[in-house]
Design a protein around this motif. Structure first.
Motif, PDB file in Angstrom:
ATOM      1  N   GLU A 154       0.828  -1.211   0.000  1.00  0.00           N
ATOM      2  CA  GLU A 154       0.000   0.000   0.000  1.00  0.00           C
ATOM      3  C   GLU A 154       0.863   1.263   0.000  1.00  0.00           C
ATOM      4  OE1 GLU A 154      -3.664   2.063   2.537  1.00  0.00           O
ATOM      5  OE2 GLU A 154      -3.009   0.017   3.009  1.00  0.00           O
ATOM      6  N   SER A 155       1.960   1.239   0.752  1.00  0.00           N
ATOM      7  CA  SER A 155       2.830   2.422   0.811  1.00  0.00           C
ATOM      8  C   SER A 155       3.812   2.475  -0.368  1.00  0.00           C
ATOM      9  CB  SER A 155       3.596   2.451   2.132  1.00  0.00           C
ATOM     10  OG  SER A 155       4.455   1.332   2.236  1.00  0.00           O
ATOM     11  N   LEU A 156       4.070   1.342  -1.014  1.00  0.00           N
ATOM     12  CA  LEU A 156       5.042   1.288  -2.107  1.00  0.00           C
ATOM     13  C   LEU A 156       4.419   1.496  -3.483  1.00  0.00           C
ATOM     14  CD1 LEU A 156       7.068  -1.872  -0.978  1.00  0.00           C
ATOM     15  CD2 LEU A 156       7.907   0.486  -0.970  1.00  0.00           C
ATOM     16  N   TRP A 157       3.139   1.221  -3.602  1.00  0.00           N
ATOM     17  CA  TRP A 157       2.510   1.162  -4.914  1.00  0.00           C
ATOM     18  C   TRP A 157       2.492   2.517  -5.617  1.00  0.00           C
ATOM     19  CZ3 TRP A 157       1.304  -2.039  -8.578  1.00  0.00           C
ATOM     20  CH2 TRP A 157       0.393  -1.669  -9.570  1.00  0.00           C
ATOM     21  N   VAL A 158       2.803   2.493  -6.887  1.00  0.00           N
ATOM     22  CA  VAL A 158       2.659   3.644  -7.752  1.00  0.00           C
ATOM     23  C   VAL A 158       2.070   3.150  -9.066  1.00  0.00           C
ATOM     24  CG1 VAL A 158       5.046   3.416  -8.546  1.00  0.00           C
ATOM     25  CG2 VAL A 158       3.850   5.587  -8.852  1.00  0.00           C
ATOM     26  N   GLU A 159       1.142   3.889  -9.612  1.00  0.00           N
ATOM     27  CA  GLU A 159       0.511   3.492 -10.863  1.00  0.00           C
ATOM     28  C   GLU A 159       1.568   3.366 -11.967  1.00  0.00           C
ATOM     29  OE1 GLU A 159      -2.872   2.937 -11.703  1.00  0.00           O
ATOM     30  OE2 GLU A 159      -3.065   2.801  -9.528  1.00  0.00           O
ATOM     31  N   PRO A 160       1.521   2.286 -12.739  1.00  0.00           N
ATOM     32  CA  PRO A 160       2.523   2.100 -13.806  1.00  0.00           C
ATOM     33  C   PRO A 160       2.645   3.277 -14.760  1.00  0.00           C
ATOM     34  CG  PRO A 160       1.273   0.090 -13.490  1.00  0.00           C
ATOM     35  CD  PRO A 160       0.605   1.138 -12.646  1.00  0.00           C
ATOM     36  N   THR A 161       1.521   3.948 -15.020  1.00  0.00           N
ATOM     37  CA  THR A 161       1.563   5.091 -15.946  1.00  0.00           C
ATOM     38  C   THR A 161       2.285   6.284 -15.336  1.00  0.00           C
ATOM     39  OG1 THR A 161      -0.647   5.698 -15.141  1.00  0.00           O
ATOM     40  CG2 THR A 161      -0.521   4.429 -17.195  1.00  0.00           C
ATOM     41  N   ASP A 162       2.345   6.349 -13.992  1.00  0.00           N
ATOM     42  CA  ASP A 162       2.945   7.512 -13.336  1.00  0.00           C
ATOM     43  C   ASP A 162       4.470   7.500 -13.370  1.00  0.00           C
ATOM     44  OD1 ASP A 162       0.428   8.428 -12.767  1.00  0.00           O
ATOM     45  OD2 ASP A 162       0.423   7.768 -10.669  1.00  0.00           O
ATOM     46  N   ILE A 163       5.072   6.346 -13.612  1.00  0.00           N
ATOM     47  CA  ILE A 163       6.537   6.275 -13.565  1.00  0.00           C
ATOM     48  C   ILE A 163       7.181   6.604 -14.910  1.00  0.00           C
ATOM     49  CG2 ILE A 163       6.368   4.471 -11.801  1.00  0.00           C
ATOM     50  CD1 ILE A 163       7.436   2.486 -13.936  1.00  0.00           C
ATOM     51  N   ARG A 164       6.380   6.668 -15.953  1.00  0.00           N
ATOM     52  CA  ARG A 164       6.943   6.731 -17.304  1.00  0.00           C
ATOM     53  C   ARG A 164       7.856   7.931 -17.529  1.00  0.00           C
ATOM     54  NH1 ARG A 164       2.310   4.845 -21.645  1.00  0.00           N
ATOM     55  NH2 ARG A 164       1.922   2.773 -20.762  1.00  0.00           N
TER      56      ARG A 164
END
Length: 378
Positions: A291-301
């Motif tokens: 929950e604290s680590l998750w980032v949406e895949p689209t946000d890292i691009r």
């Protein structure tokens, strides 16, 4: 690790052996587990053990006092030259696959860091694995391309790590070694000097950097002072001309700092051989802290693209591990690698129609369900 459950006979303690599907010379029999042998049953006893898929043959082997395991399962995944461990309770584990590019020597589960996304749980009751690992190395095929020594933190086992490296150097002279370490022990100059004096001809040390400063890095690895030890360790390794790879796992606490990490590496460590930005394996602590680590895949691009291009423009060797092609901008595809160990690797059903599946890393088994909704076949 591939494993199966079977039934054993006349096996009172765990044994490790190399699989063969045909008879072997007499001097190899003591460490050979022969599979469904087409031999006189009187010859079975000369082998370390017999692996059988016929229940009738297994019952006969038990009556004869032959060490044997019966598997009521498809054994087509097993190959000549694989190394397996058989437990008295019937559990068979494949420790080395001759056809795999991702074989490992597991040095220890213990570690001097406590990374919030580490996929490997610590077993505090674990004893030394060194003798076991030396036995595995002695059974490996001489033509093995690469082995990774991993953990936990391999330097925790002290001089036993040097024994493993020297055994690989002697017994597997053409095999490259990837040593995965947090590099903190290498902040000790004398230790690094001794390590370097082993002179393995083809060893690269893969280490991790999760920030461009101690506050960010130390918070992620759960240990004060770790950043300075790791940086000093990398610099010491470079002083002795060791090959070093730096890895950064992408998650909520790192993705917005990828370019800063790239800048830090370029300004301070231009000697490193390779930099890898890596997708998250959702196991162990990573699963607990998702929950604290998750980032949406689209946000890292955008951040990933900027970091990769920054390094590439400065002639530094950079790759992307563990992220499917459809989750990356097309400009990053040439940096993506098929990096996931085959026994951990999966593709979603939707991937089977994808035109670039053959060049894609796929997903960790542990992340298949979570990421499937984001996949878009090409």
């Amino acid at each position: 690790m591939i494993s199966s459950q079977g039934i054993t006979a006349n096996i009172e303690s765990s044994l490790i052996g190399r699989l063969s599907f045909s008879a072997v010379p007499s001097n190899q029999k003591a460490k050979t587990i022969i599979v469904n042998p087409i031999l006189r049953k009187s010859e079975w006893k000369s082998y370390q053990s017999v692996l059988l898929s016929n229940r009738g043959d297994f019952d006969k082997s038990r009556d004869m006092g032959v060490s044997a395991i019966y598997l009521d399962a498809d054994i087509s995944a097993l190959s000549e030259g694989d190394i397996v461990e058989i437990q008295p309770d019937g559990r068979l584990s494949v420790l080395y696959q001759i056809t795999s590019r991702h074989n490992v020597i597991f040095a220890t589960s213990k570690c001097n860091s406590n990374c919030i996304m580490c996929p490997q749980p610590v077993d505090n009751s674990e004893g030394s694995l060194t003798d076991r690992n030396l036995e595995i190395i002695s059974l490996m095929d001489k033509c093995t391309d690469e082995i990774a020594i991993t953990g936990g933190e391999p330097t925790i086992i002290g001089k036993d790590l040097f024994r493993l490296i020297l055994a690989c150097k002697k017994l597997l002279p053409s095999t490259s070694l990837l040593l995965l370490s947090n590099a903190r022990k290498f902040s000790d100059f004398e230790y690094t000097h001794f390590f370097s004096s082993l002179q393995h001809p083809n060893l690269i040390l893969g280490t991790s950097l999760y920030g461009d400063n101690d506050t960010e890095h130390d918070r992620i690895v759960g240990s004060d002072g770790a950043f300075h030890e790791t940086v000093k360790g990398i610099l010491n390794l470079g002083t002795f001309r060791n090959r070093v790879e730096i890895r950064t796992v992408i998650h909520k606490y790192t993705y917005q700092r990828l370019t800063r990490i790239a800048e830090f590496i370029y300004r301070n460590m231009t000697f490193v051989s390779h930099i890898a930005f890596m997708g998250l394996e959702i196991m162990g602590a990573a699963k607990q802290n998702l929950e604290s680590l998750w980032v949406e895949p689209t946000d890292i691009r955008t951040d990933l693209e900027n970091a990769v291009h920054y390094l590439n423009q400065r002639d530094m060797n950079v790759s992307i591990y563990n992220i499917p092609l459809c989750l990356l901008p097309h400009t990053l595809w040439k940096y993506a690698r098929q990096s996931i160990s085959d026994w951990k690797n999966s593709f979603a059903l939707s991937c089977h129609s994808c035109s670039v599946k053959g060049n894609c890393s796929g997903l960790f088994n542990s992340g298949l369900e979570l990421y499937s909704a984001y996949l878009k076949p090409i």
